[in-house]
Design a protein around this motif. Structure first.
Motif, PDB file in Angstrom:
ATOM      1  N   VAL A  44       6.352  -6.083 -14.036  1.00 14.48           N
ATOM      2  CA  VAL A  44       4.915  -6.381 -13.976  1.00 14.48           C
ATOM      3  C   VAL A  44       4.666  -7.715 -13.271  1.00 14.48           C
ATOM      4  O   VAL A  44       3.766  -7.831 -12.431  1.00 14.48           O
ATOM      5  N   HIS A  45       5.470  -8.722 -13.618  1.00 15.92           N
ATOM      6  CA  HIS A  45       5.283 -10.061 -13.035  1.00 15.92           C
ATOM      7  C   HIS A  45       5.425 -10.027 -11.517  1.00 15.92           C
ATOM      8  O   HIS A  45       4.582 -10.577 -10.790  1.00 15.92           O
ATOM      9  N   PHE A  46       6.486  -9.383 -11.027  1.00 13.83           N
ATOM     10  CA  PHE A  46       6.701  -9.375  -9.579  1.00 13.83           C
ATOM     11  C   PHE A  46       5.780  -8.386  -8.872  1.00 13.83           C
ATOM     12  O   PHE A  46       5.468  -8.576  -7.693  1.00 13.83           O
ATOM     13  N   TYR A  47       5.338  -7.349  -9.579  1.00 13.50           N
ATOM     14  CA  TYR A  47       4.342  -6.453  -8.993  1.00 13.50           C
ATOM     15  C   TYR A  47       3.068  -7.238  -8.717  1.00 13.50           C
ATOM     16  O   TYR A  47       2.488  -7.163  -7.623  1.00 13.50           O
ATOM     17  N   MET A  48       2.621  -8.030  -9.712  1.00 14.81           N
ATOM     18  CA  MET A  48       1.405  -8.817  -9.555  1.00 14.81           C
ATOM     19  C   MET A  48       1.593  -9.964  -8.562  1.00 14.81           C
ATOM     20  O   MET A  48       0.634 -10.367  -7.893  1.00 14.81           O
ATOM     21  N   ALA A  49       2.821 -10.477  -8.476  1.00 14.34           N
ATOM     22  CA  ALA A  49       3.076 -11.618  -7.584  1.00 14.34           C
ATOM     23  C   ALA A  49       2.832 -11.265  -6.123  1.00 14.34           C
ATOM     24  O   ALA A  49       2.578 -12.158  -5.299  1.00 14.34           O
ATOM     25  N   PHE A  50       2.892  -9.985  -5.785  1.00 14.87           N
ATOM     26  CA  PHE A  50       2.692  -9.570  -4.391  1.00 14.87           C
ATOM     27  C   PHE A  50       1.274  -9.048  -4.154  1.00 14.87           C
ATOM     28  O   PHE A  50       1.006  -8.406  -3.143  1.00 14.87           O
ATOM     29  N   LEU A  51       0.382  -9.345  -5.102  1.00 16.03           N
ATOM     30  CA  LEU A  51      -1.032  -9.001  -4.926  1.00 16.03           C
ATOM     31  C   LEU A  51      -1.879 -10.240  -4.604  1.00 16.03           C
ATOM     32  O   LEU A  51      -3.095 -10.160  -4.568  1.00 16.03           O
ATOM     33  N   VAL A  52      -1.216 -11.376  -4.378  1.00  9.98           N
ATOM     34  CA  VAL A  52      -1.936 -12.616  -4.085  1.00  9.98           C
ATOM     35  C   VAL A  52      -2.225 -12.721  -2.586  1.00  9.98           C
ATOM     36  O   VAL A  52      -1.752 -11.908  -1.772  1.00  9.98           O
ATOM     37  N   ASP A  53      -3.006 -13.768  -2.215  1.00 10.73           N
ATOM     38  CA  ASP A  53      -3.454 -13.913  -0.822  1.00 10.73           C
ATOM     39  C   ASP A  53      -2.306 -14.026   0.165  1.00 10.73           C
ATOM     40  O   ASP A  53      -2.423 -13.583   1.315  1.00 10.73           O
ATOM     41  N   ARG A  54      -1.206 -14.639  -0.246  1.00 12.55           N
ATOM     42  CA  ARG A  54      -0.101 -14.838   0.694  1.00 12.55           C
ATOM     43  C   ARG A  54       0.377 -13.512   1.283  1.00 12.55           C
ATOM     44  O   ARG A  54       0.832 -13.444   2.427  1.00 12.55           O
ATOM     45  N   TRP A  55       0.273 -12.449   0.503  1.00 10.31           N
ATOM     46  CA  TRP A  55       0.768 -11.147   0.938  1.00 10.31           C
ATOM     47  C   TRP A  55      -0.376 -10.204   1.366  1.00 10.31           C
ATOM     48  O   TRP A  55      -0.153  -9.003   1.491  1.00 10.31           O
ATOM     49  N   PHE A  56      -1.554 -10.768   1.570  1.00 11.85           N
ATOM     50  CA  PHE A  56      -2.713  -9.931   1.907  1.00 11.85           C
ATOM     51  C   PHE A  56      -2.455  -9.133   3.181  1.00 11.85           C
ATOM     52  O   PHE A  56      -2.665  -7.916   3.225  1.00 11.85           O
ATOM     53  N   TYR A  57      -2.042  -9.827   4.250  1.00 10.41           N
ATOM     54  CA  TYR A  57      -1.847  -9.135   5.530  1.00 10.41           C
ATOM     55  C   TYR A  57      -0.673  -8.162   5.467  1.00 10.41           C
ATOM     56  O   TYR A  57      -0.683  -7.129   6.151  1.00 10.41           O
ATOM     57  N   THR A  58       0.326  -8.473   4.652  1.00  8.89           N
ATOM     58  CA  THR A  58       1.442  -7.530   4.480  1.00  8.89           C
ATOM     59  C   THR A  58       0.944  -6.259   3.805  1.00  8.89           C
ATOM     60  O   THR A  58       1.349  -5.150   4.166  1.00  8.89           O
ATOM     61  N   ARG A  59       0.021  -6.420   2.854  1.00  2.00           N
ATOM     62  CA  ARG A  59      -0.536  -5.253   2.164  1.00  2.00           C
ATOM     63  C   ARG A  59      -1.453  -4.456   3.080  1.00  2.00           C
ATOM     64  O   ARG A  59      -1.661  -3.250   2.875  1.00  2.00           O
ATOM     65  N   VAL A  60      -2.048  -5.108   4.094  1.00  7.25           N
ATOM     66  CA  VAL A  60      -2.848  -4.363   5.078  1.00  7.25           C
ATOM     67  C   VAL A  60      -1.976  -3.310   5.751  1.00  7.25           C
ATOM     68  O   VAL A  60      -2.417  -2.179   6.025  1.00  7.25           O
ATOM     69  N   LEU A  61      -0.718  -3.693   6.015  1.00  3.76           N
ATOM     70  CA  LEU A  61       0.213  -2.739   6.643  1.00  3.76           C
ATOM     71  C   LEU A  61       0.798  -1.750   5.635  1.00  3.76           C
ATOM     72  O   LEU A  61       0.938  -0.562   5.928  1.00  3.76           O
ATOM     73  N   LEU A  62       1.145  -2.231   4.448  1.00  5.68           N
ATOM     74  CA  LEU A  62       1.972  -1.440   3.545  1.00  5.68           C
ATOM     75  C   LEU A  62       1.248  -0.927   2.305  1.00  5.68           C
ATOM     76  O   LEU A  62       1.752  -0.013   1.637  1.00  5.68           O
ATOM     77  N   GLY A  63       0.124  -1.511   1.968  1.00  8.55           N
ATOM     78  CA  GLY A  63      -0.568  -1.117   0.742  1.00  8.55           C
ATOM     79  C   GLY A  63       0.240  -1.517  -0.486  1.00  8.55           C
ATOM     80  O   GLY A  63       1.020  -2.473  -0.467  1.00  8.55           O
ATOM     81  N   HIS A  64       0.108  -0.746  -1.558  1.00  8.72           N
ATOM     82  CA  HIS A  64       0.794  -1.074  -2.805  1.00  8.72           C
ATOM     83  C   HIS A  64       2.289  -0.726  -2.759  1.00  8.72           C
ATOM     84  O   HIS A  64       3.021  -1.060  -3.697  1.00  8.72           O
ATOM     85  N   ALA A  65       2.733  -0.078  -1.695  1.00 10.83           N
ATOM     86  CA  ALA A  65       4.171   0.193  -1.569  1.00 10.83           C
ATOM     87  C   ALA A  65       4.967  -1.106  -1.497  1.00 10.83           C
ATOM     88  O   ALA A  65       6.146  -1.142  -1.864  1.00 10.83           O
ATOM     89  N   LEU A  66       4.311  -2.197  -1.054  1.00 10.23           N
ATOM     90  CA  LEU A  66       4.975  -3.502  -1.035  1.00 10.23           C
ATOM     91  C   LEU A  66       5.385  -3.917  -2.451  1.00 10.23           C
ATOM     92  O   LEU A  66       6.551  -4.259  -2.701  1.00 10.23           O
ATOM     93  N   SER A  67       4.425  -3.876  -3.374  1.00  5.77           N
ATOM     94  CA  SER A  67       4.729  -4.261  -4.759  1.00  5.77           C
ATOM     95  C   SER A  67       5.719  -3.298  -5.399  1.00  5.77           C
ATOM     96  O   SER A  67       6.585  -3.706  -6.185  1.00  5.77           O
ATOM     97  N   TRP A  68       5.605  -2.022  -5.062  1.00  4.45           N
ATOM     98  CA  TRP A  68       6.527  -1.027  -5.634  1.00  4.45           C
ATOM     99  C   TRP A  68       7.955  -1.217  -5.125  1.00  4.45           C
ATOM    100  O   TRP A  68       8.909  -0.769  -5.755  1.00  4.45           O
ATOM    101  N   ALA A  69       8.119  -1.885  -4.005  1.00  2.00           N
ATOM    102  CA  ALA A  69       9.469  -2.189  -3.509  1.00  2.00           C
ATOM    103  C   ALA A  69      10.011  -3.479  -4.108  1.00  2.00           C
ATOM    104  O   ALA A  69      11.190  -3.584  -4.447  1.00  2.00           O
ATOM    105  N   ARG A  70       9.128  -4.491  -4.246  1.00  3.62           N
ATOM    106  CA  ARG A  70       9.597  -5.806  -4.688  1.00  3.62           C
ATOM    107  C   ARG A  70       9.801  -5.883  -6.193  1.00  3.62           C
ATOM    108  O   ARG A  70      10.698  -6.603  -6.666  1.00  3.62           O
ATOM    109  N   ALA A  71       8.992  -5.210  -6.987  1.00  2.24           N
ATOM    110  CA  ALA A  71       9.133  -5.279  -8.446  1.00  2.24           C
ATOM    111  C   ALA A  71      10.483  -4.739  -8.917  1.00  2.24           C
ATOM    112  O   ALA A  71      11.185  -5.403  -9.682  1.00  2.24           O
TER     113      ALA A  71
END
Length: 565
Positions: free
Chosen positions: A27-54
Motif C-alpha cells: 500500500v505504501h509504495f502503491y501510494m508513493a507513485f501517485l504523487v506529483d513526481r510521477w504524474f507524467y510517468t502515469r500519463v504514459l502508464l496509468g496505474h500500471a506504474l504503481s502495480w509494478a512498483r508496489a
C-alpha cells in the motif's frame, strides 16, 4: 483454546506480522507513485506504474527473508540461546523450512504481479511512440530526450523497435528474464514429488538462487522507470503545466521542459545483510567439511539400512540432532541430512541410512554393502560432516511426560533419546526431569524392527533390573504383514517373548487408536504438560496435532513437536 495458543499462537503471530508488513509495503509504495513526481510517468502508464512498483518493494522484503531460514548454523545458535528463556519461541525455529516455503510462494506471487504490470507498461510505452501526434501529451513526453539530452521518460526511443527487443537489450530486461527463469526452475523442482524422487534435480536447481540474487541486485541499474526530478518540479509543476505542454520551454509560458531520472537501485540494501550471513554460513560449512572424519564401523542392517559409526575431533551433540553427510567419491556437491542415532554419552556418533535413492545406493556400495565380505577400514570412503544441528527433539527432557512417535526409519531420532535415557540411568543420573516416556513405533515390515530391537531389549532388561519398568512404555505396531507371517505370529503368540522383536512387550497389529491413547495418558497424568514428538509422514503429523488440540484441557496440555529438515 489455551493449548491452540500454546502450540500455534506464536507461529500465527509471526505469520500475521509478516503478512502485515507485506500489506503495508504494498500500500505504501502503491501510494508513493501517485504523487506529483510521477504524474507524467502515469500519463504514459496509468496505474500500471504503481502495480509494478508496489510488488517490487514486497519482493525486496521477502528476498531479504528467504535466505535466513536456511542458515542452519545461525538457527542452531539462536535455538540454543532462546530455549533457555522460552521453549515456545525455540520451537518456532523448528518450522524454518515451512516459513522458507511461505516466503518463496510470496516471492513467486509478487514476481507474477510485477511481470504482468510491466508487460502492460511496455505496451503503453510502445503505444506512446506509435501514436505520433504532436497534440498528444504521451507522444510529447516520449520525444523528450531524443537529442543530446539523456533525460528521457520513455525507454522505447523509436517507433521502429518493439518491447521484445527492449526486453533483451537492456539490463532490466535481461536480468528480469534470468530472474524469472531461475525462480520457475527453483519452485517447480521443489515440488514434493520431484524432491523425493529426484533429489539431485532439486539440489542442483536450487543453487540457481545465485543467479537469482545476482540478477536481483543488478535489475534496477538501468533505471528504466523514471520520474520527474525534484529540481524540475520547481520549474514544471504538473498541476499547472500539464495542460500547456505545447508551450513548454518558451519563456512566456513559465513551464520548462521537464527533466526525468530514475531512482537509484536499492535492492542491494535489502539483501546485502542476508547474503553476507549466508556466505558466512557456507564458509563455516566448507571449514567443517575439511575436518577429518573417521568411519570406525559399518553395520549392514536388514531392510537395506546402513549404519555408519564415526569419530571427529571436537564433535559434540545433543539428543535428536542431525548432520549433513557428504561423500566425495559419490558426489562432491551433494549433502544429505541424517538424524544422529547415537547418544551424547557415547564416544562416537552414528547415523542409520535407509537405501532409497541413487545417492544412498552409491554410498551403500562404496561402504561394501553389496559385497559378502567385510570392507577393510582403509577401503572405506571418505565422508565430510556438517553439523550437528538442533531439532525439536532436543527439548525432550524438558517435559515430565513424553510421547515419542516414529514411523519406519523415522524412529532414528528416538534411538538417540532412548540410548541417552539408558546411559543416564546406568550412571544413576538424578537430574533427569522426565518421569515417563511413551514410545510408539509404526513399521510396515518385520525386517525394519531388527536393527532397533537390540536397543529396546537392552532397555527392557536395564529398566527391569533397576525396578523402573514403568518408566518406559513402548508400543510397537506392524502396519502390514504377509499371510505366511501371520500364521507364524499366531503359532508363537503365547511365547514369553515376542516372535518379531524378542521383547516381552508383544507387537501390536494395525494402527494405534490415537484417541484412546491420548485419553489414557491424559487420565494418568493430570496437571502435566505432555511433549508429543513425531518423526514421520505429514499425514500422521496432522492426525497427532489434531489429537493434541482436542485432548488438551485445563489440567493437562499436549504440546506437539515435529522433526523438520
Amino acid at each position: 483454546m489455551g493449548n491452540f495458543v500454546a502450540n500455534e499462537g506464536l507461529s500465527i503471530f509471526v505469520i500475521l506480522v509478516w503478512l502485515g508488513i507485506n500489506a503495508f509495503l504494498f500500500v505504501h509504495f502503491y501510494m508513493a507513485f501517485l504523487v506529483d513526481r510521477w504524474f507524467y510517468t502515469r500519463v504514459l502508464l496509468g496505474h500500471a506504474l504503481s502495480w509494478a512498483r508496489a510488488p517490487a518493494a514486497c519482493l525486496n522484503f521477502n528476498c531479504m527473508l528467504v535466505l535466513l531460514p536456511v542458515c542452519r548454523n545461525l538457527l542452531s545458535f539462536l535455538r540454543g540461546t532462546i530455549q533457555c528463556c522460552s521453549r515456545t519461541a525455540a520451537r518456532q525455529l523448528d518450522r524454518n523450512l515451512t516459513f522458507h516455503k511461505l516466503v518463496a510462494y510470496m516471492i513467486a506471487f509478487h514476481t507474477a504481479v510485477h511481470i504482468i504490470a510491466h508487460l502492460f507498461n511496455f505496451e503503453f510505452f510502445m503505444d506512446a511512440q506509435l501514436n505520433r501526434n504532436s497534440s498528444h501529451l504521451p507522444f510529447i513526453l516520449s520525444e523528450i530526450g531524443s537529442g543530446d539530452n539523456a533525460s528521457f521518460l520513455n525507454p522505447i526511443r523509436s517507433n521502429e523497435t518493439s518491447p521484445t527487443i527492449v526486453m533483451f537489450t537492456t539490463i532490466a530486461g535481461l536480468t528480469g528474464v534470468a530472474i524469472t527463469l531461475a525462480l520457475i526452475l527453483i519452485i517447480t523442482s521443489s515440488m514434493e514429488v520431484i524432491r523425493r524422487s529426484y533429489f539431485e534435480v532439486f539440489w542442483y536447481t536450487h543453487h540457481l538462487f545465485i543467479v537469482f540474487f545476482i540478477g536481483l541486485v543488478f535489475h534496477g541499474y538501468g533505471r528504466i522507470v523514471r520520474g520527474q526530478t525534484p529540481l524540475s518540479l520547481q520549474t514544471n509543476s504538473p498541476n499547472v503545466c500539464a495542460s500547456s505542454f505545447e508551450d513548454w520551454g518558451k519563456n512566456e509560458s513559465g513551464c520548462a521542459v521537464p527533466v526525468f531520472a530514475g531512482n537509484p537501485p536499492g535492492t542491494w540494501k535489502w539483501v546485502l545483510g542476508p547474503m553476507i550471513l549466508y556466505v558466512c554460513e557456507r564458509l563455516v560449512r566448507i571449514y567443517r567439511s575439511h575436518q577429518k572424519v573417521v568411519i570406525t564401523k559399518v553395520v549392514m542392517h536388514p531392510s537395506k539400512t546402513l549404519e555408519l559409526q564415526m569419530k571427529k575431533k571436537g564433535f559434540a551433540m545433543e539428543v535428536g540432532q542431525y548432520v549433513f553427510i557428504q561423500c566425495p567419491s559419490v558426489s562432491r556437491l551433494e549433502w544429505h541430512p541424517f538424524t544422529l542415532t547415537s547418544a551424547p554419552e557415547e564416544d562416537y556418533f552414528s547415523a542409520h541410512i535407509r537405501i532409497v535413492g541413487d545417492w544412498t545406493q552409491a554410498l551403500y556400495e562404496a561402504c561394501g554393502g553389496d559385497k559378502p565380505e567385510q570392507q577393510e577400514a582403509w577401503k572405506l570412503p571418505k565422508v565430510a560432516i556438517d553439523g550437528p544441528f538442533g531439532t525439536a527433539s532436543e527439548d525432550v527432557f524438558r517435559y515430565e511426560v513424553v510421547m515419542l512417535v516414529g514411523a519406519g526409519i523415522g524412529v532414528t531420532p528416538f534411538a538417540s533419546i532412548l540410548k541417552s535415557v539408558w546411559y543416564k540411568h546406568i550412571q544413576n543420573n538424578q537430574d533427569v526431569f522426565t518421569k515417563k516416556i511413551y514410545f510408539y513405533w509404526l513399521c510396515p515390515e518385520t525386517q525394519a524392527f531388527e536393527w532397533f530391537a537390540d536397543l529396546l531389549q537392552s532397555l527392557e532388561r536395564q529398566m527391569a533390573d533397576k525396578d523402573m519398568a514403568d518408566f518406559l512404555s513402548y508400543n510397537i505396531y506392524l502396519t502390514r504383514w504377509k499371510e505366511t507371517e501371520a500364521a507364524h505370529f499366531r503359532v508363537h503368540h503365547e511365547a514369553e517373548n515376542d516372535p518379531i522383536t524378542g521383547l516381552k512387550q508383544k507387537t501390536l497389529y494395525g494402527k494405534p487408536n490415537w484417541d484412546n491413547e491420548f485419553s489414557n495418558i491424559a487420565l494418568k497424568h493430570p496437571r502435566s504438560k505432555v511433549g508429543v514428538f513425531l518423526c514421520g509422514p505429514p499425514q500422521l503429523g496432522k492426525s497427532l496435532e489434531t489429537q493434541c488440540l482436542s485432548h488438551s484441557e485445563a489440567d493437562v496440555k499436549f504440546i506437539f513437536n515435529k522433526e523438520n529438515f
